[in-house]
Structures are given as C-alpha cells and as structure tokens.
Design a protein around this motif. Structure first.
Motif, short mmCIF file in Angstrom:
data_model
loop_
_atom_site.label_atom_id
_atom_site.label_comp_id
_atom_site.label_asym_id
_atom_site.label_seq_id
_atom_site.Cartn_x
_atom_site.Cartn_y
_atom_site.Cartn_z
N VAL A 1 0.88 -1.11 -0.08
CA VAL A 1 0.16 0.16 0.06
C VAL A 1 0.84 1.18 0.03
CG1 VAL A 1 -1.64 1.22 1.27
CG2 VAL A 1 -1.66 -0.90 1.23
N VAL A 2 0.79 2.11 -0.97
CA VAL A 2 1.25 3.11 -1.11
C VAL A 2 0.56 4.28 -0.80
CG1 VAL A 2 2.78 4.68 -2.57
CG2 VAL A 2 2.91 2.32 -3.13
N PRO A 3 0.66 5.18 0.48
CA PRO A 3 -0.55 5.99 0.89
C PRO A 3 -0.29 7.32 -0.15
CG PRO A 3 0.71 5.29 2.86
CD PRO A 3 1.52 4.55 1.49
N GLN A 4 0.79 7.48 -0.26
CA GLN A 4 1.28 8.83 -1.48
C GLN A 4 1.07 8.41 -2.70
OE1 GLN A 4 4.79 11.04 -0.26
NE2 GLN A 4 4.51 12.53 -1.57
N HIS A 5 -0.16 8.77 -3.36
CA HIS A 5 -0.29 8.26 -4.77
C HIS A 5 0.46 9.22 -5.65
CE1 HIS A 5 -2.93 5.05 -3.38
NE2 HIS A 5 -3.61 5.94 -2.73
N HIS A 6 0.45 10.46 -5.19
CA HIS A 6 1.20 11.31 -6.37
C HIS A 6 2.22 11.86 -5.60
CE1 HIS A 6 1.05 14.03 -9.96
NE2 HIS A 6 1.46 14.94 -9.05
N VAL A 7 3.38 12.21 -6.21
CA VAL A 7 4.55 13.00 -5.65
C VAL A 7 5.22 13.77 -6.64
CG1 VAL A 7 5.92 11.09 -6.33
CG2 VAL A 7 6.96 12.49 -4.48
N SER A 8 5.52 14.88 -5.97
CA SER A 8 6.00 16.01 -6.76
C SER A 8 7.79 16.21 -6.24
CB SER A 8 5.74 17.48 -6.78
OG SER A 8 6.35 18.37 -7.36
N VAL A 9 8.53 15.81 -7.28
CA VAL A 9 10.01 15.93 -7.00
C VAL A 9 10.46 17.23 -7.62
CG1 VAL A 9 12.13 14.69 -7.06
CG2 VAL A 9 9.97 13.53 -7.04
N PRO A 10 11.13 18.28 -6.87
CA PRO A 10 11.74 19.37 -7.37
C PRO A 10 13.06 18.84 -8.36
CG PRO A 10 11.17 19.55 -5.06
CD PRO A 10 10.99 18.23 -5.68
N ALA A 11 13.41 19.78 -9.06
CA ALA A 11 14.65 19.80 -10.07
C ALA A 11 15.69 19.52 -9.11
CB ALA A 11 14.77 20.60 -11.00
N GLY A 12 16.57 18.38 -9.13
CA GLY A 12 17.89 18.16 -8.50
C GLY A 12 17.52 17.54 -7.07
N GLN A 13 16.34 17.30 -6.69
CA GLN A 13 16.06 16.82 -5.26
C GLN A 13 15.72 15.45 -5.38
OE1 GLN A 13 16.39 18.99 -2.77
NE2 GLN A 13 17.65 20.28 -4.28
N THR A 14 15.72 14.88 -4.18
CA THR A 14 15.25 13.55 -4.08
C THR A 14 13.92 13.42 -2.91
OG1 THR A 14 16.83 13.11 -2.12
CG2 THR A 14 17.34 12.66 -4.59
N VAL A 15 13.17 12.45 -3.07
CA VAL A 15 11.73 12.22 -2.31
C VAL A 15 11.83 11.06 -2.05
CG1 VAL A 15 9.41 12.63 -2.14
CG2 VAL A 15 10.83 14.26 -3.16
N GLU A 16 11.65 10.70 -0.67
CA GLU A 16 11.29 9.47 -0.37
C GLU A 16 9.76 8.88 -0.33
OE1 GLU A 16 12.36 6.06 3.42
OE2 GLU A 16 13.67 7.77 2.91
N VAL A 17 9.45 8.15 -0.80
CA VAL A 17 7.96 7.52 -0.76
C VAL A 17 7.91 6.31 0.11
CG1 VAL A 17 6.18 7.12 -2.05
CG2 VAL A 17 7.86 8.46 -3.19
N PRO A 18 7.18 6.45 1.17
CA PRO A 18 7.00 5.24 2.13
C PRO A 18 5.94 4.43 1.62
CG PRO A 18 6.14 7.25 3.21
CD PRO A 18 6.57 7.72 1.99
N PHE A 19 6.00 3.15 2.07
CA PHE A 19 4.93 2.26 1.74
C PHE A 19 4.92 1.11 2.57
CE2 PHE A 19 8.34 0.70 -0.90
CZ PHE A 19 8.43 -0.78 -0.51
#
Length: 347
Positions: free
Chosen positions: A102-120
């Motif tokens: 189950v991925v709670p965050q169905h949509h993610v915005s990642v800024p240029a040059g950045q990283t984002v962790e998506v938990p599940f």
C-alpha cells in the motif's frame, strides 16, 4: 531490478532493466530506501509469514531541470512472452503483491535536482497461501505525444518479491508433449523433427528448468539429442513456458518417439539454488517418407504386375500370331479348293 519503459495507449509494459532511462521524457531515477532492511538493495525482497506487517520505502531522484509530477502505485508481476518479468498497468486490479503493498502517497512532486522518499507498507493477509509472489512499486509520468496524438506512459519501477512462509512445494510439469516430422530436404533419408511441450510451474515456488530433448525410432534406433536455443525463464507459480525444439537429421523410420527431460531449479531466500529430480515426458509421432513409399509401391507393383503383364503381352502376341497363321491357312485352302471343284465338273 529497475524497470524503464514507454507505454503508448493500451500497449503492454515491456520491462527493461535500467538505472536511468535514456529518453528526454524520463528525467528521474528510483532506488530502494536505506533503512533497517538494507542499503543499496537492487530490489525489494521479503520473506514474510501470513499476517505480517512491514514498512519500507522508495526513493525518487529528479535529475532534470524542472520539477516532475509522478504517480506512484504497486502492481502485480508476471512473466512476459519474451521471458522478462513485467509489472501490470495501473488500470489492472491487483490480487497479490500489488494489493498487499500500500502506497499512501499516490502522487509525488519532486523538485529539480532533489530526492523524495515515498514510504509504503506491506501487509500479508492472514490466510495468504505459502509460496512466491512477484510485483513491484512503480513511478509513472503520462505525457502527451502531439505527433501521434496519444498519451505516452513513462514508467520506472523496482521489483518486489515476497515469499510467504509455510509449506513450500516446488513442482514442475511437462504438458502437451508432442512431436512432428517434416520430411526434411532429403525426404528419402532424413528430416527434422520438432518437439512441442509446455514447462508448467505446478508448485507454489518460483523455478526455472534445464530441459533437453531426444527423438528416436523403434527400440531407440537412431536417437538424436537436442537442447533449446535459449534458457527457460524463471516461472512464477502457475505460469507456463511454451517450447518448440528443432531436432535435426532424424531418420525416416515410420514411427518416432520424443522424450523430454527437465530438471527444475529452485532458489531459496538466501540465494542458494537447489536442483530437483528431473521430470520426464514423452510422445509418439510419425516419420513416414512418403516419396520413398511411392517409389517402393511402384517398385513392388512393377515386380508383381510386371511379369503378369509380360506374360499377357506374350500370350496376346501368340494369339495374334496363331490367328494370323490360321487365317493364312484358311485362305490358302480356300484358294486351292476352287480349281478342284471346276475339274470335277468337266470330267
């Protein structure tokens, strides 16, 4: 294992391993999160019991110069017709791994040059059947292709394999074994045989198989061995792999027997492989040299009917000669009888 792909309209996803996609539309990469489960993992791999719960995550890195807006979802896995492991499309309802993750965050915005962790999270049903399951976590970007007037789905994902604890029962079956013989380029002597069969994973553990084929005549005469040109892929439980193996230079012996021997190999959670007892299948077919049979039939016909034809022809010739002689004698007698009758009247 990373997946990179382009999907146009309803075209199925074709998985291709890649750390970064070589296309202007895919400017992001994905990797597993570093946590208590490990760092720098190449994919998500779990050994869990029914009812288990687990937290994990996916890291998305934007290598582009603009922010990227991505959909994130879990999907079931399957083996394609090319032998690659693929992930189902978002529109397909998951029933296994794609449902358990189950991925709670169905949509993610990642800024240029950045990283984002998506938990599940992973929740294994309490009544889950033991065995191997495949799926993955997918990031997706849909862009419009103005030239083709379609939407193109760019996807990057990481595979997730789950082995549910319990009684594991690996099993391989050989289904629909058959053999054909085509007569070959030299129909009087040899031809190529084709052995058809399906490798079917009838157990609950993923496996592959090393298979060999042999074709022989009665009593094992003229046996010819062959191996498939490519290795069988890893088959998930319930999946099958169709084979059509060409066996060259099989003698035309009227009847032929094909045998298939497949040795399944299972990989455990630690990565160790175990080769199981081989499975054997067989089938009977025909290798009839029809042109040679025609020649033989003509030869037999000539041997049987030839002397009779010669005798008949000789008898007809003799009868014709006898008739000619009889006619000549009769004609001669008739010619000689006329003067005699005339002499008798004059006296």
């Amino acid at each position: 294992m990373f997946l990179a792909t382009s999907v146009v309209a309803a075209v199925p996803l074709v998985a291709a391993p890649a750390a970064f996609a070589a296309t202007d539309d895919v400017t992001w990469t994905v990797r597993t999160a570093s946590n208590d489960l490990g760092a720098d993992r190449t994919n998500f791999s779990y050994a869990l019991n029914p009812g288990a719960h687990l937290d994990d995550g996916l890291v998305v890195a934007n290598r582009g110069t603009e922010a990227v807006e991505l959909d994130v979802y879990a999907a079931d896995g399957y083996t394609t017709s090319t032998g690659a492991v693929d992930l189902r499309l978002a529109a397909e309802e998951p029933v296994g791994v794609g449902k358990w993750i189950v991925v709670p965050q169905h949509h993610v915005s990642v800024p240029a040059g950045q990283t984002v962790e998506v938990p599940f999270t992973i929740d294994i049903p309490a009544d889950a059947t033991p065995g191997d399951y495949a799926g993955g976590v997918v990031t997706s970007l849909t862009v419009a292709d103005q030239t083709a007037n379609v939407n193109v789905d760019r996807r990057l994902g990481i595979r997730a394999g789950i082995r549910v604890g319990g009684d594991l029962a690996p099993a391989l079956a050989l289904d629909d074994v058959g053999v054909d013989w085509d007569g070959g380029a030299v129909p009087f002597l040899f031809g190529d045989a084709t052995v058809h069969y399906r490798l079917h994973n009838a157990g609950n553990v993923s496996l592959t198989a090393d298979d060999t084929d042999a074709v022989a005549g009665p009593f094992g005469w003229g046996e010819v061995d062959a191996t498939p040109g490519d290795a069988a892929p890893i088959l998930l439980p319930g999946e099958s792999w169709q084979r059509a193996v060409r066996v060259p230079a099989v003698a035309a012996m009227g009847m032929i027997w094909a045998s298939v021997t497949a040795s399944p190999t299972v990989t455990d959670a630690s990565g160790s492989t175990t080769v199981l007892d081989p499975v054997v299948g067989s089938a009977m077919g025909w290798a009839v040299p029809w042109p040679l049979l025609v020649v033989l039939l003509l030869a037999i016909g000539a041997a049987v009917l030839g002397p009779r034809w010669v005798r008949t022809r000789r008898r007809r010739r003799q009868d014709a000669e006898d008739a000619r002689v009889a006619e000549a004698v009769a004609r001669s007698l008739a010619e000689n009888a006329v003067p005699t009758a005339a002499a008798g009247r004059s006296s």
